[in-house]
Structure formats: structure tokens, C-alpha cells
Scaffold this active site. Structure first.
Site, PDB file in Angstrom:
ATOM      1  CG  HIS A  21      -7.782   2.069  -6.271  1.00 33.56           C
ATOM      2  ND1 HIS A  21      -8.278   2.147  -7.554  1.00 33.56           N
ATOM      3  CD2 HIS A  21      -6.668   1.303  -6.333  1.00 33.56           C
ATOM      4  CE1 HIS A  21      -7.499   1.443  -8.347  1.00 33.56           C
ATOM      5  NE2 HIS A  21      -6.510   0.920  -7.634  1.00 33.56           N
ATOM      6  CG  ASN A  41      -8.524   6.116  -9.085  1.00 30.89           C
ATOM      7  OD1 ASN A  41      -8.826   5.019  -9.573  1.00 30.89           O
ATOM      8  ND2 ASN A  41      -9.218   6.680  -8.118  1.00 30.89           N
ATOM      9  NE  ARG A  75     -15.691  -2.789  -6.889  1.00 32.82           N
ATOM     10  CZ  ARG A  75     -16.180  -2.022  -7.872  1.00 32.82           C
ATOM     11  NH1 ARG A  75     -15.385  -1.254  -8.567  1.00 32.82           N
ATOM     12  NH2 ARG A  75     -17.470  -2.006  -8.131  1.00 32.82           N
ATOM     13  CG  HIS A 112     -10.405  -3.835 -11.022  1.00 29.71           C
ATOM     14  ND1 HIS A 112      -9.588  -3.767  -9.911  1.00 29.71           N
ATOM     15  CD2 HIS A 112     -11.346  -2.851 -10.846  1.00 29.71           C
ATOM     16  CE1 HIS A 112     -10.027  -2.801  -9.112  1.00 29.71           C
ATOM     17  NE2 HIS A 112     -11.086  -2.221  -9.654  1.00 29.71           N
ATOM     18  CB  SER A 146     -13.442   2.552  -2.600  1.00 32.00           C
ATOM     19  OG  SER A 146     -12.996   1.843  -3.749  1.00 32.00           O
ATOM     20  CE1 TYR A 160     -15.101   4.341  -5.807  1.00 34.80           C
ATOM     21  CE2 TYR A 160     -17.478   4.343  -6.142  1.00 34.80           C
ATOM     22  CZ  TYR A 160     -16.257   3.722  -6.272  1.00 34.80           C
ATOM     23  OH  TYR A 160     -16.168   2.490  -6.870  1.00 34.80           O
ATOM     24  CG  ASP A 170       1.021  -4.258 -22.678  1.00 37.29           C
ATOM     25  OD1 ASP A 170       1.515  -4.851 -21.707  1.00 37.29           O
ATOM     26  OD2 ASP A 170       0.482  -4.849 -23.642  1.00 37.29           O
TER      27      ASP A 170
HETATM   28  C1  DQA Z   1     -11.794   3.098  -7.800  1.00 37.52           C
HETATM   29  C2  DQA Z   1     -12.076   1.630  -7.486  1.00 37.52           C
HETATM   30  C3  DQA Z   1     -12.474   0.859  -8.727  1.00 37.52           C
HETATM   31  O1  DQA Z   1     -12.725  -0.495  -8.408  1.00 37.52           O
HETATM   32  C4  DQA Z   1     -13.739   1.459  -9.316  1.00 37.52           C
HETATM   33  O2  DQA Z   1     -14.070   0.772 -10.498  1.00 37.52           O
HETATM   34  C5  DQA Z   1     -13.632   2.923  -9.534  1.00 37.52           C
HETATM   35  C6  DQA Z   1     -12.957   3.745  -8.532  1.00 37.52           C
HETATM   36  C7  DQA Z   1     -11.541   3.920  -6.520  1.00 37.52           C
HETATM   37  O3  DQA Z   1     -11.006   5.017  -6.638  1.00 37.52           O
HETATM   38  O4  DQA Z   1     -11.894   3.479  -5.423  1.00 37.52           O
HETATM   39  O5  DQA Z   1     -14.175   3.458 -10.497  1.00 37.52           O
HETATM   40  O6  DQA Z   1     -10.636   3.168  -8.604  1.00 37.52           O
END
Ligand code: DQA
Length: 152
Positions: A104, A78, A115, A84, A106, A27, A91
Site C-alpha cells: 500500500h 495492491n 483499513r 479490506h 499509504s 498517495y 480465495d
Molecule cells: C491503498 C490503501 C487502501 O485502503 C485504499 O482503499 C486504496 C489505496 C494504498 O495504496 O494506500 O485505494 O491500497
């Protein structure tokens, strides 16, 4: 069309207030406040107006989406882990009916299999993952292009 800048609602979900304490290999090292400052600066350069929102409470995230009508032209979202499995957020995003990009930090496609699932992905016209903070600028650029094109 008015000359007012497009309004982008930048929404962060659960645990993203903990950026800076989370695994930097996934991150990065920016705190959420630092990330938001960077996104706000990039948006300004692109002629976009931003408003930021973060919560760890799913109902608050849903209600923010409910209230966007008349306050935002597009969404950069985000949702963290809600991405997930949070069908209620899906909705609410559908109800908001605004152009949206999923982002995201990551690369969710190269991590645990769960994920790879996104319950919002097909409501978003683009998904950006794995580019860290730079991905937000790319997303803002896509949103601007989409808004300039007008309704599809
Ligand atoms: C995330 C990816 C998600 O899987 C994870 O739960 C996060 C951050 C990302 O920004 O990479 O909290 O959304």
C-alpha cells in the site's frame, strides 16, 4: 533452475488507476503509468521481469489471478479498498498459490480502523505500507530474495 528472470505480476486494484488525482498527502503525485514505469525500472535493475495489471472490476482481478499459472513466479499486489473486504480475491490468491507481497502506498495501519483489516495479509509473506512508491522497490527486493531461496 533456468536463467530466465523471475516474472513478477504487479497487480493494482480498484481506484488505483486514479493515482495523480487522489489525495497527494496519502498517495503521492505519481500517476499509475508513472508508478509502473518506476517499478518496471527498479525491477529491471534487480534482474526481475514485470507484467502490470489494473482493473476496477473485481471479477477481472479474480480471473487475472486464475490465469497466472505458468505466467508469473510471484505477485506484488495492491488491491486498493478490496484489500479490506474482498473475500473472493483472497480465495483467488490462494488458488494462484504463488509467493505474494501486499503493498500500500499509504500507511493503512494509521488510518481508519477498517483499513487495518486485510483479508489477504496472511496469504502474503510480507506487507509493506506507508512507504509510497519506494515501498515497491523494497517489495521487489523481498520477492527476489524469496524466489532465490526457492520453495519453502
Ligand atoms: C491503498 C490503501 C487502501 O485502503 C485504499 O482503499 C486504496 C489505496 C494504498 O495504496 O494506500 O485505494 O491500497
Amino acid at each position: 533452475m533456468s536463467d530466465a528472470p523471475y516474472r513478477i505480476e504487479v497487480m493494482h486494484g480498484v481506484n488505483l488507476d486514479q493515482l495523480g488525482r487522489r489525495d497527494p498527502a496519502l498517495y503521492g503525485t505519481l500517476t499509475l503509468a508513472e508508478l509502473e514505469r518506476q517499478v518496471g525500472g527498479d525491477a529491471g535493475e534487480l534482474g526481475l521481469q514485470t507484467r502490470f495489471f489494473q482493473t476496477n472490476h473485481e471479477g477481472d482481478f479474480v480471473e487475472r489471478l486464475h490465469g497466472l499459472d505458468g505466467h508469473a513466479d510471484a505477485i506484488l499486489m495492491n488491491p486498493g479498498a478490496w484489500t479490506h473486504y474482498a473475500w473472493a480475491i483472497r480465495d483467488a490468491l490462494e488458488i494462484a498459490a504463488l509467493p505474494a507481497v501486499e503493498i500500500h502506498l499509504s500507511d493503512v495501519h494509521r488510518r481508519e480502523p477498517w483499513r487495518r483489516v486485510s483479508v489477504i495479509g496472511d496469504l502474503c509473506f510480507a506487507t509493506i505500507a506507508g512507504q509510497g512508491p519506494a515501498g515497491y522497490r523494497a517489495a521487489l527486493t523481498l520477492l527476489r530474495e524469496r524466489l532465490q531461496r526457492g520453495p519453502e
